[in-house]
Design a protein around this motif. Structure first.
Motif, mmCIF file in Angstrom:
data_model
loop_
_atom_site.group_PDB
_atom_site.id
_atom_site.type_symbol
_atom_site.label_atom_id
_atom_site.label_comp_id
_atom_site.label_asym_id
_atom_site.label_seq_id
_atom_site.Cartn_x
_atom_site.Cartn_y
_atom_site.Cartn_z
ATOM 1 N N ILE A 247 -13.007 -44.533 47.909
ATOM 2 C CA ILE A 247 -12.244 -43.644 48.941
ATOM 3 C C ILE A 247 -11.092 -43.076 48.206
ATOM 4 O O ILE A 247 -10.839 -41.771 48.436
ATOM 5 N N PRO A 248 -10.351 -43.583 47.344
ATOM 6 C CA PRO A 248 -9.133 -43.161 46.807
ATOM 7 C C PRO A 248 -9.334 -42.041 45.803
ATOM 8 O O PRO A 248 -8.800 -40.941 45.654
ATOM 9 N N SER A 249 -10.652 -42.366 45.240
ATOM 10 C CA SER A 249 -11.144 -41.137 44.124
ATOM 11 C C SER A 249 -12.453 -40.832 44.243
ATOM 12 O O SER A 249 -13.277 -41.393 43.649
ATOM 13 N N PRO A 250 -13.018 -40.038 45.215
ATOM 14 C CA PRO A 250 -14.293 -39.851 45.586
ATOM 15 C C PRO A 250 -15.078 -38.872 44.619
ATOM 16 O O PRO A 250 -15.930 -37.873 44.932
ATOM 17 N N ALA A 251 -15.006 -39.206 43.372
ATOM 18 C CA ALA A 251 -15.583 -38.461 42.308
ATOM 19 C C ALA A 251 -16.398 -39.238 41.517
ATOM 20 O O ALA A 251 -16.274 -40.518 41.510
ATOM 21 N N GLU A 252 -17.752 -38.758 41.126
ATOM 22 C CA GLU A 252 -18.949 -39.394 40.364
ATOM 23 C C GLU A 252 -19.287 -38.785 39.216
ATOM 24 O O GLU A 252 -19.589 -37.600 39.134
ATOM 25 N N ILE A 253 -19.435 -39.482 38.215
ATOM 26 C CA ILE A 253 -19.798 -38.996 37.211
ATOM 27 C C ILE A 253 -20.777 -39.726 36.010
ATOM 28 O O ILE A 253 -20.882 -41.020 36.347
ATOM 29 N N ALA A 254 -22.046 -39.276 35.891
ATOM 30 C CA ALA A 254 -23.112 -39.942 35.250
ATOM 31 C C ALA A 254 -23.760 -39.162 34.063
ATOM 32 O O ALA A 254 -23.708 -37.871 34.049
ATOM 33 N N LEU A 255 -24.343 -39.901 33.397
ATOM 34 C CA LEU A 255 -25.005 -39.557 32.028
ATOM 35 C C LEU A 255 -26.465 -40.225 32.268
ATOM 36 O O LEU A 255 -26.891 -41.154 32.845
ATOM 37 N N GLY A 256 -27.421 -39.660 31.355
ATOM 38 C CA GLY A 256 -28.598 -40.120 31.379
ATOM 39 C C GLY A 256 -29.516 -39.415 30.189
ATOM 40 O O GLY A 256 -29.319 -38.755 29.634
ATOM 41 N N GLY B 144 -19.924 -35.193 40.729
ATOM 42 C CA GLY B 144 -19.939 -34.637 42.232
ATOM 43 C C GLY B 144 -18.631 -35.410 42.657
ATOM 44 O O GLY B 144 -17.709 -36.203 42.305
ATOM 45 N N TYR B 145 -18.177 -34.450 43.756
ATOM 46 C CA TYR B 145 -16.838 -34.809 44.140
ATOM 47 C C TYR B 145 -16.999 -34.479 45.868
ATOM 48 O O TYR B 145 -17.321 -33.478 46.329
ATOM 49 N N SER B 146 -16.395 -35.517 46.578
ATOM 50 C CA SER B 146 -16.649 -35.522 48.062
ATOM 51 C C SER B 146 -15.246 -35.214 48.549
ATOM 52 O O SER B 146 -14.234 -35.767 48.277
ATOM 53 N N PHE B 147 -15.409 -34.238 49.461
ATOM 54 C CA PHE B 147 -14.210 -34.076 50.237
ATOM 55 C C PHE B 147 -14.267 -34.463 51.745
ATOM 56 O O PHE B 147 -15.117 -34.082 52.629
ATOM 57 N N LEU B 148 -13.708 -35.907 52.054
ATOM 58 C CA LEU B 148 -14.194 -36.487 53.116
ATOM 59 C C LEU B 148 -13.764 -36.223 54.352
ATOM 60 O O LEU B 148 -14.676 -36.294 55.210
ATOM 61 N N PRO B 149 -12.660 -35.664 54.567
ATOM 62 C CA PRO B 149 -12.273 -35.216 55.933
ATOM 63 C C PRO B 149 -13.174 -33.956 56.316
ATOM 64 O O PRO B 149 -13.493 -33.854 57.499
ATOM 65 N N ALA B 150 -13.540 -33.091 55.248
ATOM 66 C CA ALA B 150 -14.168 -31.932 55.663
ATOM 67 C C ALA B 150 -15.723 -32.100 55.845
ATOM 68 O O ALA B 150 -16.648 -31.220 56.052
ATOM 69 N N GLY B 151 -16.101 -33.348 55.474
ATOM 70 C CA GLY B 151 -17.631 -33.987 55.203
ATOM 71 C C GLY B 151 -18.505 -32.971 54.227
ATOM 72 O O GLY B 151 -19.325 -32.522 54.516
ATOM 73 N N MET B 152 -17.857 -32.401 53.101
ATOM 74 C CA MET B 152 -18.413 -31.604 52.240
ATOM 75 C C MET B 152 -18.444 -32.133 50.709
ATOM 76 O O MET B 152 -17.529 -33.006 50.510
#
Length: 319
Positions: A145-154, A193-201
């Motif tokens: 919630i404080p940092s709604p970013a995700e980074i992944a490798l594969g 990915g990065y989520s803008f939680l209040p905007a639902g985007m």
């Protein structure tokens, strides 16, 4: 008998003129299968996602470079794929994705029979199980919630379990009609990915690189890169719409000690989608609309792609 001989000759001719890259212009490329799990981040540990995907690809536009042309054989092609996908959260920040599809491919060419001036349409078909796509994902940063970013490798591999030597009337089908490639390919993947939680985007991007191997007959598909940047917006609690742009690049194929001219290219497309989501399920419809295509040599370009994806996720720890 003459008709059978004509069909054999035409099959050989179509195989010689066929774009090996045509197989790569649809969802089911020479190196990739259904892309569902490749377009998202990781599952939680001990969670399992199982999904089914259907793709319909239509190719009926001739290209020479960026120029639209009349195809010499008036070819049209259709590729259908029904795939199954499973992803499992192996450990904290580690997941395994596997995809396998069955393909039905057809190509129609139009010729003039020697006995008359009337055009004759002849169809060639290939079908079967494709190669197995495997990918191990590693999460560098999990969204909070404080940092709604995700980074992944594969990293992973495409394993050659599909048939690539199918024959019709004793004549080998061209490679774009085979369900497999006969080669082991190495895969590299990255997601953010990065989520803008209040905007639902959510804004996201991913890239998949395929380093192809050479099959037992000395054929090697060109290196392939898929890169996507998209945005998804929640309209209601259960309904989401999305739009992404995707670039696909493929180098020329290699066979018999030389690069093949009418293979490879660069394609840019838009991917609109609409999804119905619950806490553990997904139903998505999507399409692919080519914006620009630059084919190396004379090839068929993708006209459109339509797809449906259904998936269900459950947690083993709650069982």
């Amino acid at each position: 008998m003459m008709k059978g001989m004509l069909g054999t000759v035409l099959l050989c001719l179509a195989g010689w003129l066929a774009p090996a890259g045509m197989n790569a212009q649809g969802c089911c490329t020479a190196g990739t299968s259904a892309l569902g799990g490749s377009e998202r981040g990781l599952l939680a540990v001990d969670a399992i996602s199982v999904g089914v995907t259907y793709h319909l690809n239509r190719l009926d536009q001739g290209y020479n470079g960026t120029q639209r042309i009349d195809d010499p054989l008036q070819r049209t092609a259709t590729v259908e794929m029904l795939g199954i996908e499973m992803e499992y959260g192996l450990a904290e920040g580690v997941a395994l994705l596997m995809q396998l599809g069955t393909f039905s491919k057809s190509r129609v060419i139009t010729v003039r029979a020697s006995s008359s001036d009337l055009p004759e349409r002849i169809e060639f078909k290939g079908h079967g199980i494709g190669d197995l796509f495997t990918l191990v994902k590693y999460q560098l940063q999990a969204p909070t919630i404080p940092s709604p970013a995700e980074i992944a490798l594969g990293a992973g591999a495409k394993l050659p379990i599909g048939r690539y030597r199918q024959e019709v009337h004793g004549t080998r089908l061209s490679l774009d009609l085979q369900s497999g490639t006969g080669a082991t390919d190495l895969l590299a993947w990255a997601y953010g990915g990065y989520s803008f939680l209040p905007a639902g985007m959510k804004v996201y991007g991913w890239i998949l690189y395929r380093y192809p191997g050479t099959n037992f007959e000395g054929y090697r598909y060109g290196d392939e890169t898929l890169a996507t940047l998209g945005v998804a917006k929640g309209v209601t609690d259960f309904f989401e719409v999305g739009l992404a742009g995707r670039v696909r690049t493929a180098e020329r194929d290699f066979s018999s000690g030389r690069l093949l001219q009418s293979t490879g290219g660069v394609q840019f497309s838009f991917f609109p989608s609409a999804s119905y989501l619950t806490s553990n399920s997904l139903f998505r419809v999507f399409g692919q609309i080519p914006v620009s295509q630059n084919m190396y040599g004379i090839q068929l370009g993708l006209s459109y792609l339509l797809g449906i994806e259904v998936s269900y996720r459950f947690d083993l720890t709650s069982q």
